[in-house]
Design an enzyme around this catalytic site. Sequence first.
Site, PDB file in Angstrom:
ATOM      1  N   HIS A 276       0.851  -1.191   0.000  1.00 33.30           N
ATOM      2  CA  HIS A 276       0.000   0.000   0.000  1.00 33.30           C
ATOM      3  C   HIS A 276       0.884   1.237   0.000  1.00 33.30           C
ATOM      4  O   HIS A 276       1.957   1.214   0.588  1.00 33.30           O
ATOM      5  CB  HIS A 276      -0.904   0.004   1.247  1.00 33.30           C
ATOM      6  CG  HIS A 276      -2.086   0.876   1.096  1.00 33.30           C
ATOM      7  ND1 HIS A 276      -2.036   2.229   1.352  1.00 33.30           N
ATOM      8  CD2 HIS A 276      -3.332   0.606   0.673  1.00 33.30           C
ATOM      9  CE1 HIS A 276      -3.231   2.738   1.105  1.00 33.30           C
ATOM     10  NE2 HIS A 276      -4.035   1.770   0.684  1.00 33.30           N
ATOM     11  N   ASP A 330      -7.822  -5.504  -0.065  1.00 34.52           N
ATOM     12  CA  ASP A 330      -8.246  -6.427  -1.122  1.00 34.52           C
ATOM     13  C   ASP A 330      -7.812  -7.863  -0.876  1.00 34.52           C
ATOM     14  O   ASP A 330      -8.195  -8.758  -1.615  1.00 34.52           O
ATOM     15  CB  ASP A 330      -7.694  -5.954  -2.483  1.00 34.52           C
ATOM     16  CG  ASP A 330      -8.301  -4.633  -2.884  1.00 34.52           C
ATOM     17  OD1 ASP A 330      -9.512  -4.464  -2.670  1.00 34.52           O
ATOM     18  OD2 ASP A 330      -7.568  -3.763  -3.385  1.00 34.52           O
TER      19      ASP A 330
HETATM   20  N1  COA Z   1       4.332  -7.547  -4.149  1.00 33.19           N
HETATM   21  C1  COA Z   1       5.683  -7.527  -4.155  1.00 33.19           C
HETATM   22  N2  COA Z   1       6.421  -6.424  -3.970  1.00 33.19           N
HETATM   23  C2  COA Z   1       5.753  -5.281  -3.761  1.00 33.19           C
HETATM   24  C3  COA Z   1       4.341  -5.223  -3.749  1.00 33.19           C
HETATM   25  C4  COA Z   1       3.639  -6.409  -3.957  1.00 33.19           C
HETATM   26  N3  COA Z   1       2.299  -6.429  -3.958  1.00 33.19           N
HETATM   27  N4  COA Z   1       3.940  -3.962  -3.550  1.00 33.19           N
HETATM   28  C5  COA Z   1       5.064  -3.241  -3.421  1.00 33.19           C
HETATM   29  N5  COA Z   1       6.155  -4.028  -3.561  1.00 33.19           N
HETATM   30  C6  COA Z   1       7.562  -3.608  -3.503  1.00 33.19           C
HETATM   31  C7  COA Z   1       7.964  -2.941  -4.813  1.00 33.19           C
HETATM   32  O1  COA Z   1       8.468  -3.850  -5.722  1.00 33.19           O
HETATM   33  C8  COA Z   1       8.984  -1.943  -4.336  1.00 33.19           C
HETATM   34  O2  COA Z   1      10.165  -2.626  -4.099  1.00 33.19           O
HETATM   35  P1  COA Z   1      11.598  -1.946  -4.408  1.00 33.19           P
HETATM   36  O3  COA Z   1      11.647  -0.743  -3.495  1.00 33.19           O
HETATM   37  O4  COA Z   1      12.605  -2.995  -4.092  1.00 33.19           O
HETATM   38  O5  COA Z   1      11.553  -1.563  -5.862  1.00 33.19           O
HETATM   39  C9  COA Z   1       8.443  -1.474  -2.985  1.00 33.19           C
HETATM   40  O6  COA Z   1       7.666  -2.575  -2.511  1.00 33.19           O
HETATM   41  C10 COA Z   1       7.589  -0.218  -3.066  1.00 33.19           C
HETATM   42  O7  COA Z   1       6.550  -0.502  -3.972  1.00 33.19           O
HETATM   43  P2  COA Z   1       5.912   0.525  -4.987  1.00 33.19           P
HETATM   44  O8  COA Z   1       5.349  -0.220  -6.144  1.00 33.19           O
HETATM   45  O9  COA Z   1       6.880   1.644  -5.265  1.00 33.19           O
HETATM   46  O10 COA Z   1       4.733   1.086  -4.114  1.00 33.19           O
HETATM   47  P3  COA Z   1       3.575   2.037  -4.614  1.00 33.19           P
HETATM   48  O11 COA Z   1       3.213   2.846  -3.424  1.00 33.19           O
HETATM   49  O12 COA Z   1       3.932   2.745  -5.859  1.00 33.19           O
HETATM   50  O13 COA Z   1       2.397   1.011  -4.974  1.00 33.19           O
HETATM   51  C11 COA Z   1       0.629  -0.507  -4.709  1.00 33.19           C
HETATM   52  C12 COA Z   1       1.407   0.649  -4.081  1.00 33.19           C
HETATM   53  C13 COA Z   1      -0.597  -0.782  -3.847  1.00 33.19           C
HETATM   54  C14 COA Z   1       0.170  -0.101  -6.119  1.00 33.19           C
HETATM   55  C15 COA Z   1       1.539  -1.757  -4.769  1.00 33.19           C
HETATM   56  O14 COA Z   1       1.889  -2.157  -3.443  1.00 33.19           O
HETATM   57  C16 COA Z   1       0.884  -2.903  -5.539  1.00 33.19           C
HETATM   58  O15 COA Z   1       0.977  -2.953  -6.760  1.00 33.19           O
HETATM   59  N6  COA Z   1       0.220  -3.850  -4.807  1.00 33.19           N
HETATM   60  C17 COA Z   1      -0.487  -4.933  -5.478  1.00 33.19           C
HETATM   61  C18 COA Z   1      -1.828  -4.447  -6.015  1.00 33.19           C
HETATM   62  C19 COA Z   1      -2.836  -4.212  -4.911  1.00 33.19           C
HETATM   63  O16 COA Z   1      -3.018  -5.024  -4.019  1.00 33.19           O
HETATM   64  N7  COA Z   1      -3.521  -3.071  -5.009  1.00 33.19           N
HETATM   65  C20 COA Z   1      -4.566  -2.690  -4.064  1.00 33.19           C
HETATM   66  C21 COA Z   1      -4.114  -1.559  -3.209  1.00 33.19           C
HETATM   67  S1  COA Z   1      -5.287  -1.216  -1.934  1.00 33.19           S
END
Ligand code: COA
Length: 394
Positions: A276, A330
């Site tokens: 998140h 979720d």
């Molecule tokens: N699985 C594996 N690794 C994850 C992850 C996941 N679901 N979510 C984040 N990470 C990792 C990223 O790869 C990144 O790692 P790094 O720093 O080594 O590159 C780090 O955690 C930060 O992630 P980032 O994608 O920059 O976070 P964000 O704030 O941009 O994205 C979400 C937030 C929610 C979009 C992201 O966590 C995600 O895609 N989650 C899965 C989809 C989901 O469940 N969405 C519903 C949200 S309520």
Amino acid sequence: MTERTAPPIAGTAEGHSSAPFIPGLDGVPAARSSVCFIDGDQGILEYRGFPIEELAEKSTFEETSYMLLWGKLPKRAELEKFSRDLATHRDVRFRLIDLLKCLPDTGHPMEALQAAIAALGMFYPDRDPMNATDRYNSTVRIIAKAPTLVAAYHRLSHGKDYIPPREDLTHAENFLYMLSGEVPDADVARVMDICFILHAEHSMNASTFAGRVTASTLADPYTVVSSAIGALTGPLHGGANEQVIHMLQQIAEVEKVRPYIEDLIHRKQKIMGIGHRIYRVKDPRALVLQKLAAQMIAKRGGNPLLAVAQEVEKVVAEHLAAKKIYPNVDFYSGVVYEAMGMPASLFTPVFAIARVSGWLAHWLEQLVDNRIYRPSQIYTGTHNEPYVPIEERA
Ligand code: COA
């Protein structure tokens, strides 16, 4: 409140030569708002100052919606009037049902909902955002009719007849009734009601921001909500709940969790329902939903998906706890819905039905002190390109 903040990237922004570029607007405040508070380090979520756990235990979706929209808990007479207004506005014009019938069966219910909410506004010319009566009527109509549109498209796209809503049922009872034609047991309806409360609002997420951007142009509320629905559809936002259940079904057995999740992590794939932008602990809504999932499964008989989900959470924690990535809303919601007998294609629409109240609360707030959203950009293209006639282009 502490949020994970990405480092800014230097560059020259239009009109603001010193403004840094922050991907995903991470940590950039986009509004002043009193609708919702999140402390991502402590795992605190409050709607209008009320802790989410207390609302999930004591409130109803109707009451929570009133409180989100107008900033205070309603008195008995106020809640009765609002609930009655919602109940009497549930049904939709037959031409909207015809419109849903014309949509392809292969479409996603979120696409049908977005189209139907946009079309809904055309039936109601009293939708001037600057008129208080129009604002109330639009708010009631959109919240009341969203479940009807979702249930109608679901049934019609499966070759079944439309079941009109009933005014004598609660919002949650009526939604489940319109899906199956059967009035649900009180405890199942209460679980649905709690899920609606948990999903009703969540500060400046992508769909709320999309809705507020559209609201800032003074577009009508039907257009505002349809913009927000479009943003919610994506798998990085509300669409994740459907992806989670597909993943859990694919894994199917607790013993297969570790190799499956470790393979995803090894390939740097995102695990759906995990992570998140704001929370650095387990999402407080996931804690409530996990308990509801156990409750529903105990009622309906064994279901291996909860055990699989809990094993996924454990393996993810072993590998990703250092990044402070935990289950979000979720992750467990789909397990609850699946135990209720709901198909996966309805999981994100259920999220939308609930979030309509939060989007509309932000719409009302945006209008109070509106300024059109118009961020800048850092131009990365070229200048003064020579215009080559088409016959001379290589
Ligand atoms: N699985 C594996 N690794 C994850 C992850 C996941 N679901 N979510 C984040 N990470 C990792 C990223 O790869 C990144 O790692 P790094 O720093 O080594 O590159 C780090 O955690 C930060 O992630 P980032 O994608 O920059 O976070 P964000 O704030 O941009 O994205 C979400 C937030 C929610 C979009 C992201 O966590 C995600 O895609 N989650 C899965 C989809 C989901 O469940 N969405 C519903 C949200 S309520």
